[in-house]
Design a protein around this motif. Sequence first.
Motif, PDB file in Angstrom:
ATOM      1  N   PRO A 128       0.940  -1.140   0.032  1.00 47.99           N
ATOM      2  CA  PRO A 128       0.014   0.022  -0.078  1.00 47.99           C
ATOM      3  C   PRO A 128       0.809   1.431   0.172  1.00 47.99           C
ATOM      4  CG  PRO A 128      -0.877  -1.549   1.468  1.00 47.99           C
ATOM      5  CD  PRO A 128       0.323  -2.149   0.925  1.00 47.99           C
ATOM      6  N   TRP A 129       2.199   1.307   0.688  1.00 44.83           N
ATOM      7  CA  TRP A 129       2.754   2.477   0.584  1.00 44.83           C
ATOM      8  C   TRP A 129       3.244   2.951  -0.641  1.00 44.83           C
ATOM      9  CZ3 TRP A 129       7.628   2.406  -1.112  1.00 44.83           C
ATOM     10  CH2 TRP A 129       8.400   1.179  -1.271  1.00 44.83           C
ATOM     11  N   GLN A 130       3.765   1.867  -1.440  1.00 42.54           N
ATOM     12  CA  GLN A 130       4.056   2.188  -2.921  1.00 42.54           C
ATOM     13  C   GLN A 130       2.767   2.636  -3.673  1.00 42.54           C
ATOM     14  OE1 GLN A 130       7.565   1.801  -4.018  1.00 42.54           O
ATOM     15  NE2 GLN A 130       6.461   3.313  -5.386  1.00 42.54           N
ATOM     16  N   ALA A 131       1.798   2.256  -3.493  1.00 51.17           N
ATOM     17  CA  ALA A 131       0.635   2.570  -4.299  1.00 51.17           C
ATOM     18  C   ALA A 131       0.201   3.976  -3.768  1.00 51.17           C
ATOM     19  CB  ALA A 131      -0.657   1.362  -3.845  1.00 51.17           C
ATOM     20  N   ILE A 132       0.382   4.385  -2.726  1.00 46.77           N
ATOM     21  CA  ILE A 132       0.039   5.866  -2.113  1.00 46.77           C
ATOM     22  C   ILE A 132       0.899   6.856  -2.898  1.00 46.77           C
ATOM     23  CG2 ILE A 132       0.102   7.273  -0.344  1.00 46.77           C
ATOM     24  CD1 ILE A 132      -0.719   4.781   1.651  1.00 46.77           C
ATOM     25  N   ILE A 133       2.315   6.415  -2.907  1.00 47.74           N
ATOM     26  CA  ILE A 133       3.187   7.324  -3.351  1.00 47.74           C
ATOM     27  C   ILE A 133       3.208   7.332  -5.067  1.00 47.74           C
ATOM     28  CG2 ILE A 133       5.655   7.652  -3.963  1.00 47.74           C
ATOM     29  CD1 ILE A 133       6.301   6.413  -1.246  1.00 47.74           C
ATOM     30  N   ASP A 134       2.575   6.249  -5.682  1.00 46.32           N
ATOM     31  CA  ASP A 134       2.550   6.085  -7.084  1.00 46.32           C
ATOM     32  C   ASP A 134       1.199   7.056  -7.602  1.00 46.32           C
ATOM     33  OD1 ASP A 134       4.919   4.499  -7.281  1.00 46.32           O
ATOM     34  OD2 ASP A 134       3.690   2.730  -7.643  1.00 46.32           O
ATOM     35  N   HIS A 135       0.459   6.876  -6.475  1.00 44.51           N
ATOM     36  CA  HIS A 135      -0.963   7.454  -6.644  1.00 44.51           C
ATOM     37  C   HIS A 135      -0.693   9.087  -6.636  1.00 44.51           C
ATOM     38  CE1 HIS A 135      -5.311   7.543  -7.834  1.00 44.51           C
ATOM     39  NE2 HIS A 135      -5.441   8.254  -6.586  1.00 44.51           N
ATOM     40  N   ALA A 136      -0.096   9.453  -5.719  1.00 49.66           N
ATOM     41  CA  ALA A 136      -0.019  10.998  -5.474  1.00 49.66           C
ATOM     42  C   ALA A 136       0.816  11.344  -6.548  1.00 49.66           C
ATOM     43  CB  ALA A 136       0.950  11.018  -4.063  1.00 49.66           C
ATOM     44  N   LYS A 137       1.756  10.812  -7.129  1.00 51.11           N
ATOM     45  CA  LYS A 137       2.346  11.248  -8.308  1.00 51.11           C
ATOM     46  C   LYS A 137       1.707  11.378  -9.485  1.00 51.11           C
ATOM     47  CE  LYS A 137       7.119   9.855  -6.819  1.00 51.11           C
ATOM     48  NZ  LYS A 137       8.152   8.736  -7.128  1.00 51.11           N
ATOM     49  N   GLN A 138       0.906  10.254  -9.679  1.00 47.20           N
ATOM     50  CA  GLN A 138       0.250  10.347 -10.905  1.00 47.20           C
ATOM     51  C   GLN A 138      -1.022  11.283 -11.083  1.00 47.20           C
ATOM     52  OE1 GLN A 138      -1.218   6.239 -10.735  1.00 47.20           O
ATOM     53  NE2 GLN A 138       1.026   5.394 -11.359  1.00 47.20           N
ATOM     54  N   THR A 139      -1.474  11.457 -10.037  1.00 48.24           N
ATOM     55  CA  THR A 139      -2.732  12.431  -9.784  1.00 48.24           C
ATOM     56  C   THR A 139      -2.309  13.837  -9.481  1.00 48.24           C
ATOM     57  OG1 THR A 139      -3.142  11.992  -7.534  1.00 48.24           O
ATOM     58  CG2 THR A 139      -4.410  10.759  -9.359  1.00 48.24           C
ATOM     59  N   GLY A 140      -1.196  14.158  -9.282  1.00 50.28           N
ATOM     60  CA  GLY A 140      -0.624  15.545  -9.135  1.00 50.28           C
ATOM     61  C   GLY A 140      -0.792  15.880  -7.886  1.00 50.28           C
ATOM     62  N   CYS A 141      -0.771  15.302  -6.722  1.00 48.02           N
ATOM     63  CA  CYS A 141      -1.168  15.643  -5.413  1.00 48.02           C
ATOM     64  C   CYS A 141       0.204  16.580  -4.740  1.00 48.02           C
ATOM     65  CB  CYS A 141      -1.445  14.335  -4.532  1.00 48.02           C
ATOM     66  SG  CYS A 141      -3.014  13.704  -5.036  1.00 48.02           S
ATOM     67  N   ASP A 142      -0.239  17.398  -3.997  1.00 50.21           N
ATOM     68  CA  ASP A 142       1.084  18.164  -3.501  1.00 50.21           C
ATOM     69  C   ASP A 142       1.047  17.970  -1.983  1.00 50.21           C
ATOM     70  OD1 ASP A 142      -1.344  19.580  -3.216  1.00 50.21           O
ATOM     71  OD2 ASP A 142      -0.533  21.409  -4.349  1.00 50.21           O
ATOM     72  N   LEU A 143       0.221  16.918  -1.388  1.00 54.39           N
ATOM     73  CA  LEU A 143       0.346  16.748   0.130  1.00 54.39           C
ATOM     74  C   LEU A 143      -0.469  15.373   0.312  1.00 54.39           C
ATOM     75  CD1 LEU A 143       0.491  17.823   3.073  1.00 54.39           C
ATOM     76  CD2 LEU A 143      -1.754  18.622   2.988  1.00 54.39           C
ATOM     77  N   ILE A 144      -0.088  14.643   1.104  1.00 57.22           N
ATOM     78  CA  ILE A 144      -0.366  13.525   1.572  1.00 57.22           C
ATOM     79  C   ILE A 144      -0.791  13.437   3.009  1.00 57.22           C
ATOM     80  CG2 ILE A 144      -0.209  10.846   1.974  1.00 57.22           C
ATOM     81  CD1 ILE A 144       2.084  11.008  -0.377  1.00 57.22           C
ATOM     82  N   VAL A 145      -1.979  13.190   3.442  1.00 55.75           N
ATOM     83  CA  VAL A 145      -2.580  13.546   4.733  1.00 55.75           C
ATOM     84  C   VAL A 145      -2.943  11.980   5.205  1.00 55.75           C
ATOM     85  CG1 VAL A 145      -4.426  14.202   6.142  1.00 55.75           C
ATOM     86  CG2 VAL A 145      -3.515  15.580   4.512  1.00 55.75           C
TER      87      VAL A 145
END
Length: 144
Positions: free
Chosen positions: A94-111
């Motif tokens: 899951p940690w890798q999916a979180i990071i990958d998804h944040a990059k793919q969707t242009g997120c600028d913060l993870i909460v």
Amino acid sequence: MFQRILVPTDGSDITVKAVDRAVGLAKLTGASIEALAAKDPFPYSAVSEIQPIAPQEYYDAQERIAQQRLKAVASACEAAGIACRTTAIEALHPWQAIIDHAKQTGCDLIVMASHGRRGMSALLLGSETQRVLIHTTLPVLIVR
């Protein structure tokens, strides 16, 4: 300040706090929310072809659970007038999916939520939050 905030959800009580914090930040900054639920892959066994549950039943159950978790985030966003997009993804890590998804969707913060495990329980259970912190270059807000 922030444009798109990623909120991974595992359905736990502590995740509700993280969602509330993310929604509050999104409201303050005009950001949208990107909600992510990671589904466990089917536990194939090399020992036996006999499985306690059929693969399709397992996938359907995982999808149902993920959609329930995402619906809770979407409802909180809707109540606050925040735009929200939800995604369920199968992930071994899951940690890798979180990071990958944040990059793919242009997120600028993870909460994210942290259960605050220490000692042996942290060692045995691991920490998805800790792994995200170690491997991402994005800012991460940890809610406890």
